[in-house]
Motif scaffolding. Structure first.
Motif, PDB file in Angstrom:
ATOM      1  N   GLY A 139      60.752  27.547 -31.301  1.00 37.00           N
ATOM      2  CA  GLY A 139      61.103  28.859 -30.793  1.00 37.00           C
ATOM      3  C   GLY A 139      60.144  29.350 -29.736  1.00 37.00           C
ATOM      4  O   GLY A 139      59.160  28.695 -29.357  1.00 37.00           O
ATOM      5  N   ASP A 140      60.468  30.506 -29.200  1.00 35.38           N
ATOM      6  CA  ASP A 140      59.670  31.087 -28.123  1.00 35.38           C
ATOM      7  C   ASP A 140      58.507  31.885 -28.695  1.00 35.38           C
ATOM      8  O   ASP A 140      58.221  31.860 -29.891  1.00 35.38           O
ATOM      9  CB  ASP A 140      60.566  31.963 -27.247  1.00 35.38           C
ATOM     10  N   ALA A 141      57.846  32.633 -27.792  1.00 35.02           N
ATOM     11  CA  ALA A 141      56.656  33.391 -28.178  1.00 35.02           C
ATOM     12  C   ALA A 141      56.992  34.467 -29.197  1.00 35.02           C
ATOM     13  O   ALA A 141      56.200  34.755 -30.110  1.00 35.02           O
ATOM     14  CB  ALA A 141      56.008  34.021 -26.937  1.00 35.02           C
ATOM     15  N   TYR A 142      58.238  35.075 -29.076  1.00 36.19           N
ATOM     16  CA  TYR A 142      58.611  36.103 -30.037  1.00 36.19           C
ATOM     17  C   TYR A 142      58.755  35.526 -31.442  1.00 36.19           C
ATOM     18  O   TYR A 142      58.345  36.131 -32.435  1.00 36.19           O
ATOM     19  CB  TYR A 142      59.932  36.758 -29.604  1.00 36.19           C
ATOM     20  N   GLN A 143      59.375  34.345 -31.477  1.00 35.96           N
ATOM     21  CA  GLN A 143      59.575  33.714 -32.785  1.00 35.96           C
ATOM     22  C   GLN A 143      58.236  33.275 -33.394  1.00 35.96           C
ATOM     23  O   GLN A 143      58.022  33.371 -34.604  1.00 35.96           O
ATOM     24  CB  GLN A 143      60.518  32.519 -32.656  1.00 35.96           C
ATOM     25  N   GLN A 144      57.304  32.813 -32.524  1.00 43.53           N
ATOM     26  CA  GLN A 144      55.972  32.453 -33.019  1.00 43.53           C
ATOM     27  C   GLN A 144      55.210  33.686 -33.527  1.00 43.53           C
ATOM     28  O   GLN A 144      54.502  33.628 -34.541  1.00 43.53           O
ATOM     29  CB  GLN A 144      55.181  31.765 -31.907  1.00 43.53           C
ATOM     30  N   SER A 145      55.389  34.789 -32.812  1.00 48.38           N
ATOM     31  CA  SER A 145      54.755  36.036 -33.257  1.00 48.38           C
ATOM     32  C   SER A 145      55.325  36.484 -34.602  1.00 48.38           C
ATOM     33  O   SER A 145      54.621  37.045 -35.455  1.00 48.38           O
ATOM     34  CB  SER A 145      54.957  37.144 -32.218  1.00 48.38           C
ATOM     35  N   HIS A 146      56.647  36.215 -34.800  1.00 47.08           N
ATOM     36  CA  HIS A 146      57.273  36.573 -36.063  1.00 47.08           C
ATOM     37  C   HIS A 146      56.643  35.791 -37.218  1.00 47.08           C
ATOM     38  O   HIS A 146      56.461  36.313 -38.324  1.00 47.08           O
ATOM     39  CB  HIS A 146      58.781  36.316 -35.989  1.00 47.08           C
ATOM     40  N   VAL A 147      56.303  34.503 -36.919  1.00 50.29           N
ATOM     41  CA  VAL A 147      55.643  33.703 -37.955  1.00 50.29           C
ATOM     42  C   VAL A 147      54.313  34.340 -38.358  1.00 50.29           C
ATOM     43  O   VAL A 147      53.986  34.489 -39.554  1.00 50.29           O
ATOM     44  CB  VAL A 147      55.429  32.260 -37.477  1.00 50.29           C
ATOM     45  N   ALA A 148      53.514  34.727 -37.333  1.00 49.53           N
ATOM     46  CA  ALA A 148      52.221  35.352 -37.617  1.00 49.53           C
ATOM     47  C   ALA A 148      52.405  36.661 -38.385  1.00 49.53           C
ATOM     48  O   ALA A 148      51.694  36.951 -39.363  1.00 49.53           O
ATOM     49  CB  ALA A 148      51.460  35.594 -36.313  1.00 49.53           C
ATOM     50  N   PHE A 149      53.367  37.466 -37.943  1.00 49.12           N
ATOM     51  CA  PHE A 149      53.629  38.738 -38.608  1.00 49.12           C
ATOM     52  C   PHE A 149      54.075  38.509 -40.055  1.00 49.12           C
ATOM     53  O   PHE A 149      53.659  39.217 -40.969  1.00 49.12           O
ATOM     54  CB  PHE A 149      54.708  39.495 -37.825  1.00 49.12           C
ATOM     55  N   TYR A 150      54.959  37.507 -40.224  1.00 48.90           N
ATOM     56  CA  TYR A 150      55.476  37.206 -41.567  1.00 48.90           C
ATOM     57  C   TYR A 150      54.344  36.873 -42.534  1.00 48.90           C
ATOM     58  O   TYR A 150      54.268  37.407 -43.642  1.00 48.90           O
ATOM     59  CB  TYR A 150      56.467  36.034 -41.487  1.00 48.90           C
ATOM     60  N   ILE A 151      53.459  35.993 -42.089  1.00 46.57           N
ATOM     61  CA  ILE A 151      52.381  35.566 -42.984  1.00 46.57           C
ATOM     62  C   ILE A 151      51.457  36.731 -43.305  1.00 46.57           C
ATOM     63  O   ILE A 151      51.143  37.005 -44.474  1.00 46.57           O
ATOM     64  CB  ILE A 151      51.593  34.399 -42.359  1.00 46.57           C
ATOM     65  N   ALA A 152      51.029  37.438 -42.252  1.00 43.51           N
ATOM     66  CA  ALA A 152      50.080  38.527 -42.471  1.00 43.51           C
ATOM     67  C   ALA A 152      50.703  39.646 -43.307  1.00 43.51           C
ATOM     68  O   ALA A 152      50.120  40.124 -44.293  1.00 43.51           O
ATOM     69  CB  ALA A 152      49.606  39.073 -41.128  1.00 43.51           C
TER      70      ALA A 152
END
Length: 656
Positions: A117-130
């Motif tokens: 995925g793109d940067a938004y989807q990668q950011s979602h991963v970080a947000f999800y974990i945190a």
């Protein structure tokens, strides 16, 4: 350091209260924990559904959903169950292990989506974990070990992974999360410490409350149970009686009250010691409790007095039979360490309705029946009856007449001589009270003396009689003694004793010519006070006579503590003195006792010459009885003194 870290990361199984509190608190957080975990996971799956392989967006998440939902359902249906300590520890440990597995699983799965995925989807991963993990950690705050383990398993790899990504934004995010993790761990540890302290304080409060309750229960027990026999005490007995009276009125049933007084208990204490006396009281309680299945509720009211409530609908005949069984049981020997003391129990009973409808009335009537039992039928049962009620009413009439009586004009004295059998001469007179009531006519002394005691006017009566007796003594030769009786109330009344001593001092009669007679029972009611007042008489030179010796509760330990000058043997031992070897032995023992302690021994109740002969053979010299003379009016005493200066050697007129 390692052991400290290990302690922080393990379940505190040694603290049962904390374990139970952790389980209860975590159970309440389980729905929220799995709700956040599942909804956040679904959201991340949706954003990566077209970008990542199916096994990452469908199969692995489905397995994680299944595990989460299974655990949620399991916790939900077991939320109301009470767990033992071992079961609670087991559930917390399984939660701890599952937290580590699920944390690692969700963390690895979410990081595996990062390359897609793109940067938004990668950011979602970080947000999800945190976001998800921090939320879950706060749901686990009551389980310090699980929360810290989840922090280390998820946020540690998260921080390292994104800090090493080369992207300044993710690097900044990693540093930010690391700082937040430090603060969160501090908050977690502080919260857990406070939570643990709260549970500890609750535990201590529970312990204090339990101790307070224990003390309250103990105080209640001590307030309502006799500490020696463990029977109900007077307070509880009274409450039980009043409750049963109310129930009997509601249910139209009956009950009866019994009062028991042990006969001969004081000699047991004096002869065998108070330790044996206490053991005897305990066994008396046990013997009474053995009748509990017969509708008997026993209690110890104090000293050697016991109370009984008879249940059901008792009849006089049934109560007499049951009462006699109880009295028989109390008369059986008591064996303690080779010693065998004996007592009996007199029982007075009053029946609800027949004797009264209140607790006070039942107590009063049962006490009257007990008085009759002790006076006339020791060791047996007396049930209060209509005849007894009539007697009480008669006593009430006597008491009312006494309260309005003019003692000076209505009371007079008669005098019975005491004789020296060796010389056949008089050495003393006993003054005996008589009452001629204008309203009631002649009233027996035993009746009006008891009524005067109940009315509280016996002291005033005794003062009047003392003046009259002293006036009589002034007409006799100086060697003739005067003996006057004191009642049980007189001997323990400082006021009465003061008044009598003043009367004696004002009379002009030498106090050394006087004897005051007290009964054993009167002295034993309050020995300390009675002994003090008796000594006051003795200090003035007045002789002290112990009347009716052998019928009360005295013993050598008490006799030798009193300044006695005379012992009078009760007439009950004289009736069969010519035929009863035991009576002769008792009289001989008392005569020897009197001689050994320096007392004059006077025998009462002689009516025949055979009795006099038998008593002389036993060493008795001083006698009193109808054989020598009945009680006489003053003018008949020493009527022959004009023809004899040696009155003590003069022959005595036999008027009876």
């Amino acid at each position: 350091m390692f052991s400290k870290a290990k302690a922080i990361l393990t379940i505190e199984s040694g603290n049962p209260e904390l374990v139970q509190a952790q389980l209860v608190a975590f159970t309440k957080q389980v729905p929220l924990l799995y709700f956040m975990l599942v909804t956040n996971t679904v959201a991340l799956t949706v954003t990566h559904f077209n970008a990542a392989p199916a096994y990452l967006t469908l199969y692995i998440p489905s397995a994680l959903y299944a595990v989460s939902l299974t655990r949620l359902v399991h916790w939900w249906f077991s939320r109301g169950r009470r767990y033992t300590h071992d079961e609670a520890v087991g559930r917390l440990r399984s939660t701890y292990r599952l937290t580590a597995l699920l944390g690692a699983g969700f963390c690895a799965w979410s990081l595996s989506l990062f390359p897609y995925g793109d940067a938004y989807q990668q950011s979602h991963v970080a947000f999800y974990i945190a976001n998800t993990v921090i939320g879950c950690i706060f749901c686990l705050m009551h389980l310090r070990a699980a929360a810290l383990t989840l922090t280390a398993i998820v946020l540690g790899p998260f921080t390292v992974f994104f800090a090493a990504s080369g992207n300044p934004v993710f690097t900044a995010l990693a540093l930010n999360v690391a700082l937040v993790t430090v603060a969160m761990v501090f908050i977690l540890l502080t919260y857990y410490r406070d939570f643990r302290a709260l549970i500890q304080s609750q535990k201590e409060l529970t312990v204090r409350q339990a101790e307070t309750q224990r003390l309250s229960d103990e105080n209640h027990r001590l307030a309502n149970l006799d500490s020696l026999t463990n029977l109900p005490n007077r307070r509880q007995f009274r409450a039980e009686l009043e409750g049963r009276i109310a129930a009997a009125e509601r249910n139209r049933t009956g009950l009866a009250l019994g009062l028991i007084d042990l006969d001969g208990f004081k000699p047991v204490n004096d002869t065998f010691g108070h330790g044996i006396g206490d053991k005897l009281l305990v066994e008396v309680g046990e013997r009474l409790s053995a009748f509990a299945d017969r509708g008997v509720f026993p209690a110890r009211l104090g000293g050697d007095e016991f109370g009984i409530i008879f249940a059901d609908t008792p009849t006089p005949d049934r109560l007499r039979l049951l009462g006699e069984e109880i009295c028989t049981a109390l008369q059986e020997p008591y064996a303690f360490n080779g010693q065998t003391p004996r007592v009996s129990g007199s029982l007075g009973i009053s029946i609800l309705g027949d004797a009264g409808t209140t607790a006070d009335r039942l107590f009063d009537r049962a006490d009257f029946a007990l008085y009759l039992a002790k006076q006339n039928f020791r060791g047996t049962t007396v049930v209060f009856s209509a005849e007894h009620e009539a007697e009480i009413n008669e006593q009430g009439r006597v008491q009312q007449a006494l309260l309005g009586a003019d003692f000076e004009s209505e009371m007079h004295l008669v005098f019975q001589p005491m004789v020296d059998a060796d010389t056949n001469g008089i050495f003393a007179y006993e003054a005996l009270a008589r009452w001629e009531s204008p309203a009631l006519g002649p009233v027996p002394p035993g009746v009006f003396i008891r009524a005067a005691e109940h009315a509280g006017i016996i002291g005033r009566l005794t003062e009047v009689l003392m003046r009259k007796a002293l006036e009589a003594a002034q007409t006799w030769p100086a060697h003739i003694r005067l003996s006057i009786n004191l009642s049980a109330r007189d001997v323990v009344s400082n006021k009465t004793v003061d008044a009598l001593l003043d009367i004696i001092a004002d009379s002009g009669v030498d106090p050394k010519r006087l004897d005051v007679e007290v009964t054993e029972t009167a002295v034993m009611r309050n020995f300390a006070l009675a002994a003090d007042n008796i000594r006051r008489f003795a200090d003035h030179g007045i002789g002290i006579a112990l009347d009716d010796f052998g019928t009360g509760h005295s013993s050598l330990s008490y006799v030798h503590k009193l300044p006695l000058t005379k012992i009078k043997i009760d007439r009950g031992f004289i009736v069969d003195i010519t035929t009863n070897e035991l009576s002769r032995s008792i009289v001989k023992t008392i005569v020897d006792l009197s001689r050994n302690i320096g007392c004059v021994c006077v025998v009462e109740g002689m009516e025949t010459q055979e009795q006099v002969v038998a008593l002389r053979a036993l060493g008795c010299r001083m006698m009193q009885g109808y054989y020598f003379a009945r009680p006489q009016k003053l003018e008949d005493t020493l009527a022959y003194q004009a023809v004899s200066d040696s009155i003590v050697n003069a022959p005595v007129r036999k008027t009876g």
